[in-house]
Design a protein around this motif. Structure first.
Motif, PDB file in Angstrom:
ATOM      1  N   TRP A 254      -0.569  13.353   8.708  1.00 46.65           N
ATOM      2  CA  TRP A 254      -1.753  12.955   9.858  1.00 46.65           C
ATOM      3  C   TRP A 254      -2.201  14.495  10.288  1.00 46.65           C
ATOM      4  O   TRP A 254      -3.405  14.912  10.374  1.00 46.65           O
ATOM      5  CB  TRP A 254      -1.263  12.197  11.065  1.00 46.65           C
TER       6      TRP A 254
ATOM      7  N   PHE B  78      -8.723  10.232   1.980  1.00 47.56           N
ATOM      8  CA  PHE B  78      -8.480   8.859   1.438  1.00 47.56           C
ATOM      9  C   PHE B  78      -6.934   8.759   1.095  1.00 47.56           C
ATOM     10  O   PHE B  78      -6.352   7.398   1.089  1.00 47.56           O
ATOM     11  CB  PHE B  78      -9.148   8.415   0.083  1.00 47.56           C
ATOM     12  N   CYS B  79      -6.061   9.778   1.150  1.00 50.76           N
ATOM     13  CA  CYS B  79      -4.834   9.828   0.635  1.00 50.76           C
ATOM     14  C   CYS B  79      -4.411   8.831  -0.425  1.00 50.76           C
ATOM     15  O   CYS B  79      -3.555   8.090  -0.764  1.00 50.76           O
ATOM     16  CB  CYS B  79      -4.000   8.679   2.099  1.00 50.76           C
TER      17      CYS B  79
ATOM     18  N   LEU C 282      -9.452  -2.142   4.340  1.00 50.85           N
ATOM     19  CA  LEU C 282      -9.248  -0.823   3.688  1.00 50.85           C
ATOM     20  C   LEU C 282      -7.980  -0.835   2.552  1.00 50.85           C
ATOM     21  O   LEU C 282      -8.020  -0.350   1.495  1.00 50.85           O
ATOM     22  CB  LEU C 282      -9.164   0.069   4.611  1.00 50.85           C
TER      23      LEU C 282
ATOM     24  N   PHE D  52      -6.724  12.144  12.563  1.00 53.54           N
ATOM     25  CA  PHE D  52      -7.066  12.135  11.168  1.00 53.54           C
ATOM     26  C   PHE D  52      -7.907  11.190  11.174  1.00 53.54           C
ATOM     27  O   PHE D  52      -8.808  11.269  10.222  1.00 53.54           O
ATOM     28  CB  PHE D  52      -5.798  11.594  10.514  1.00 53.54           C
ATOM     29  N   CYS D  53      -7.852  10.217  11.773  1.00 55.41           N
ATOM     30  CA  CYS D  53      -8.796   9.019  11.608  1.00 55.41           C
ATOM     31  C   CYS D  53     -10.462   9.456  11.942  1.00 55.41           C
ATOM     32  O   CYS D  53     -11.430   9.345  11.248  1.00 55.41           O
ATOM     33  CB  CYS D  53      -8.684   7.697  12.633  1.00 55.41           C
TER      34      CYS D  53
ATOM     35  N   LEU E 104      -8.302  -2.972   8.945  1.00 51.33           N
ATOM     36  CA  LEU E 104      -7.067  -2.124   8.404  1.00 51.33           C
ATOM     37  C   LEU E 104      -6.799  -2.759   7.064  1.00 51.33           C
ATOM     38  O   LEU E 104      -6.696  -1.959   6.059  1.00 51.33           O
ATOM     39  CB  LEU E 104      -6.150  -2.036   9.284  1.00 51.33           C
TER      40      LEU E 104
ATOM     41  N   TYR F 222       0.818  -1.199   0.049  1.00 52.44           N
ATOM     42  CA  TYR F 222      -0.090  -0.023  -0.003  1.00 52.44           C
ATOM     43  C   TYR F 222       0.825   1.249  -0.149  1.00 52.44           C
ATOM     44  O   TYR F 222       0.831   2.053  -0.731  1.00 52.44           O
ATOM     45  CB  TYR F 222      -0.980  -0.065   1.140  1.00 52.44           C
TER      46      TYR F 222
ATOM     47  N   GLY G 124      -2.550  11.202  14.874  1.00 54.33           N
ATOM     48  CA  GLY G 124      -2.995  10.121  13.902  1.00 54.33           C
ATOM     49  C   GLY G 124      -4.589   9.567  14.167  1.00 54.33           C
ATOM     50  O   GLY G 124      -5.266   9.466  13.299  1.00 54.33           O
TER      51      GLY G 124
ATOM     52  N   TYR H 140       3.871  12.976  10.391  1.00 54.68           N
ATOM     53  CA  TYR H 140       2.810  13.874  10.884  1.00 54.68           C
ATOM     54  C   TYR H 140       2.618  14.983   9.783  1.00 54.68           C
ATOM     55  O   TYR H 140       1.550  15.656   9.916  1.00 54.68           O
ATOM     56  CB  TYR H 140       3.226  14.179  12.261  1.00 54.68           C
TER      57      TYR H 140
ATOM     58  N   HIS I 278      -4.162  12.718  19.988  1.00 61.91           N
ATOM     59  CA  HIS I 278      -3.012  12.203  19.213  1.00 61.91           C
ATOM     60  C   HIS I 278      -3.457  12.454  17.714  1.00 61.91           C
ATOM     61  O   HIS I 278      -4.465  12.056  16.956  1.00 61.91           O
ATOM     62  CB  HIS I 278      -2.931  10.598  19.395  1.00 61.91           C
TER      63      HIS I 278
ATOM     64  N   ARG J 262      -9.161   4.256  14.922  1.00 61.17           N
ATOM     65  CA  ARG J 262      -8.787   4.061  13.504  1.00 61.17           C
ATOM     66  C   ARG J 262      -9.621   3.022  12.660  1.00 61.17           C
ATOM     67  O   ARG J 262      -9.782   2.960  11.622  1.00 61.17           O
ATOM     68  CB  ARG J 262      -7.302   3.052  13.679  1.00 61.17           C
TER      69      ARG J 262
ATOM     70  N   CYS K 107     -11.441   3.088   8.954  1.00 66.84           N
ATOM     71  CA  CYS K 107     -11.061   2.158   8.055  1.00 66.84           C
ATOM     72  C   CYS K 107     -12.736   1.488   7.737  1.00 66.84           C
ATOM     73  O   CYS K 107     -12.886   1.368   6.448  1.00 66.84           O
ATOM     74  CB  CYS K 107     -10.212   0.705   8.613  1.00 66.84           C
TER      75      CYS K 107
ATOM     76  N   ARG L 213       1.891  14.887  19.182  1.00 64.87           N
ATOM     77  CA  ARG L 213       1.346  15.060  20.421  1.00 64.87           C
ATOM     78  C   ARG L 213       2.330  15.948  21.194  1.00 64.87           C
ATOM     79  O   ARG L 213       3.539  15.918  20.864  1.00 64.87           O
ATOM     80  CB  ARG L 213       0.521  14.105  21.220  1.00 64.87           C
TER      81      ARG L 213
HETATM   82  C1  GRG Z   1      -4.247   6.652   5.242  1.00 56.05           C
HETATM   83  C2  GRG Z   1      -5.902   5.619   3.853  1.00 56.05           C
HETATM   84  C3  GRG Z   1      -5.020   5.482   5.233  1.00 56.05           C
HETATM   85  C4  GRG Z   1      -5.454   4.513   5.846  1.00 56.05           C
HETATM   86  C5  GRG Z   1      -4.706   4.525   7.346  1.00 56.05           C
HETATM   87  C6  GRG Z   1      -4.496   3.276  10.356  1.00 56.05           C
HETATM   88  C7  GRG Z   1      -4.803   4.490   9.815  1.00 56.05           C
HETATM   89  C8  GRG Z   1      -5.561   4.548   8.566  1.00 56.05           C
HETATM   90  C9  GRG Z   1      -4.253   5.422  10.326  1.00 56.05           C
HETATM   91  C10 GRG Z   1      -3.140   5.489  11.685  1.00 56.05           C
HETATM   92  C11 GRG Z   1      -3.274   6.660  12.058  1.00 56.05           C
HETATM   93  C12 GRG Z   1      -2.390   6.783  13.362  1.00 56.05           C
HETATM   94  C13 GRG Z   1      -2.903   6.303  14.714  1.00 56.05           C
HETATM   95  C14 GRG Z   1      -1.179   7.115  12.898  1.00 56.05           C
HETATM   96  C15 GRG Z   1      -0.026   7.314  13.982  1.00 56.05           C
HETATM   97  C16 GRG Z   1       1.060   6.631  13.522  1.00 56.05           C
HETATM   98  C17 GRG Z   1       2.090   6.604  14.529  1.00 56.05           C
HETATM   99  C18 GRG Z   1       3.403   7.375  14.006  1.00 56.05           C
HETATM  100  C19 GRG Z   1       1.998   6.310  15.757  1.00 56.05           C
HETATM  101  C20 GRG Z   1       3.182   6.349  16.653  1.00 56.05           C
HETATM  102  O1  GRG Z   1       2.718   6.848  17.843  1.00 56.05           O
HETATM  103  P1  GRG Z   1       3.585   6.920  19.049  1.00 56.05           P
HETATM  104  O2  GRG Z   1       3.016   7.332  20.223  1.00 56.05           O
HETATM  105  O3  GRG Z   1       4.746   8.135  18.565  1.00 56.05           O
HETATM  106  O4  GRG Z   1       4.393   5.830  19.345  1.00 56.05           O
HETATM  107  P2  GRG Z   1       4.957   9.664  19.023  1.00 56.05           P
HETATM  108  O5  GRG Z   1       5.257   9.917  17.744  1.00 56.05           O
HETATM  109  O6  GRG Z   1       3.690   9.915  19.652  1.00 56.05           O
HETATM  110  O7  GRG Z   1       6.315   9.382  19.764  1.00 56.05           O
END
Ligand code: GRG
Ligand code: ZN
Length: 438
Positions: free
Chosen positions: A334, A420-421, A98, A285-286, A95, A49, A282, A331, A280, A234, A238, A322
């Motif tokens: 996100w 949708f990226c 999707l 975004f979701c 996941l 992907y 990520g 990020y 957070h 998340r 999805c 964050r």
């Molecule tokens: C993009 C179409 C499309 C689908 C993906 C699964 C999902 C859908 C999105 C995930 C979003 C998400 C939770 C992203 C964060 C990813 C990430 C870098 C997590 C790391 O988190 P921590 O807390 O890192 O370990 P930090 O940066 O906070 O130190």
């Protein structure tokens, strides 16, 4: 307060090394094999992907490996549950369902486009040939009639009555001949193409996937990722994105899904994994993506959340996920896609953001890393390029100091849909509606 950040040095890349990224992305699978670093089975689906979407964003997605990829993705389908697994032997998960749909849609729409262009060119050629033939015929008929009249009126020769038929007959035959050849050649071709396309579009077991996603929705509207019960916003994203791609959003309890997401909203305007979890980027975004797909984005506190997202930008220009965390290229997706959905992408400093992403490029191998000097990978390459694309196609920021560089990004990177990226054109072509704020 001491901020965690990185320092950008002058020797770091400052321009987009797009050709190096294209090479990095297209040679990545072979490089993995050479180095015996074959992506672990579990990561193969996600890896595919990231690679394919990044190549799509970098205008470098070709048709070559299509069949192989489609076959792999379909081999991960589980007809019993209706979901896709990350790899054989694993449990189907929302996941990977999707991801499978995104990869299939990207590849199938690509082929549909190529076929459409080929059919248009073919139709134009047939019309052109028919026009030329008609023109020649008209000229010939006029000539024959003139000759006929000259012979009849001027020379008064009766034998000339035969001449027009002798002359016109073979040419009149040209029309049915051209039509017959055209029909014989074109009809089977068009039929074959239509059947092949139909076959490919039909490979997704829509009813099965819908059933799988329905089975994951809980009483409170939330979604579990698989049969093991972990709840996460998340998975709501999805589920909503998968159903939107299949045009089957009404097959879940939309109202409850939205209520659950809104129950995860925090005092700072952000969203977390579950009700009460820390905000957070990520997860934001979701949640915004799910609300946007479900047409309820207007319920969020756009200004409050917009400010929280802007505060993710550090002095280096990079964004963290964050407070108190290091910046990371992913990020740039996100956070910036969230700002884009909120209509507030111009609230961060684009020049500094660009400078950070460009500094994370590997100027030897190509590819983008999470932070300057780290090893580049397809995941951060995708989200780095997608972030640059969001800024390059942002209408609110018009006057840029580095206008030439931005124009280059605009030319080299397709416009990406913030939810949708995927290329925005693909989402438009599929008729998918999402809500964005202003
Ligand atoms: C993009 C179409 C499309 C689908 C993906 C699964 C999902 C859908 C999105 C995930 C979003 C998400 C939770 C992203 C964060 C990813 C990430 C870098 C997590 C790391 O988190 P921590 O807390 O890192 O370990 P930090 O940066 O906070 O130190
Ligand atoms: Zn990251």
């Amino acid at each position: 307060m001491l901020l965690k950040d990185v320092v950008l040095e002058d020797r770091m890349a400052k321009t987009l090394l797009i050709d190096k990224h294209r090479t990095f992305l297209s040679s990545y699978p072979e490089k993995c094999e050479e180095l015996e670093l074959v992506m672990s089975e579990h990561f193969k689906m996600s890896g595919m992907y990231w690679l394919f979407t990044a190549r799509d964003v970098a205008k470098n997605l070709e048709e070559t490996e299509r069949k192989e990829v489609i076959d792999f993705v379909q081999s991960c389908y589980d007809p019993v549950t209706g979901g896709y697994r990350p790899a054989l032997g694993h449990d189907p998960h929302v996941l990977y369902t999707l991801i499978a749909l995104v990869v299939l849609v990207a590849l199938i729409v690509l082929v549909a486009l190529i076929v459409l262009v080929a059919l248009i060119v073919l139709a134009a050629l047939i019309v052109l040939v028919a026009l030329v033939v008609m023109l020649v015929l008209v000229v010939l008929v006029v000539l024959v009639v003139l000759i006929f009249l000259v012979f009849l009126l001027v020379l008064e020769a009766p034998f000339v009555l035969v001449v027009p038929f002798v002359l016109v007959f073979p040419f009149v035959q040209v029309v049915p001949f051209v039509l017959a050849v055209g029909i014989v050649l074109v009809v089977p071709f068009v039929l074959a193409v239509v059947l092949a396309l139909y076959d490919e579009l039909g490979i997704v077991d829509v009813e099965g996937v819908v059933r799988f996603i329905q089975s994951l929705q809980m009483e409170d509207g939330s979604f579990q990722g698989d049969c093991w019960g972990e709840i996460d916003t998340r998975f709501t994203f999805c589920a909503a994105a998968s159903l939107a791609l299949l045009n089957r959003l009404n097959d879940i309890d939309r109202e409850k899904a939205v209520d659950y997401v809104m129950a995860c909203e925090n005092w700072d305007g952000g969203f977390g994994v579950r009700v009460g979890s820390e905000s957070h980027s990520g997860q934001i975004f979701c949640c915004l993506g799910a609300l946007s797909i479900l047409g309820e984005l207007h319920r969020v506190k756009a200004d409050l959340l917009g400010w929280w997202l802007c505060e993710r930008q550090l002095p280096s220009g990079g964004l963290n996920g964050r407070p108190e965390k290091l910046p990371d290229v992913c990020y740039s997706w996100w956070v910036m896609s969230s700002l884009k959905m909120l209509g507030r992408l111009h609230w961060i400093d684009h020049a500094k953001m660009r400078r950070y992403i460009l500094a994370c490029q590997d100027d030897e191998t190509g590819g983008i890393a999470d932070r300057p000097g780290d090893v580049a990978d397809p995941f951060h390459t995708l989200f780095g390029l997608a972030g640059l694309s969001l800024m390059a196609h942002c209408e609110e920021v018009m006057a840029e100091d580095d206008e030439a560089e931005v124009a280059l990004h605009r030319a080299e990177l397709v416009e990406v849909d913030p939810v949708f990226c995927m290329p925005r054109k693909v989402i438009e072509r599929m008729g998918i509606q999402t809500e964005t704020l202003f």
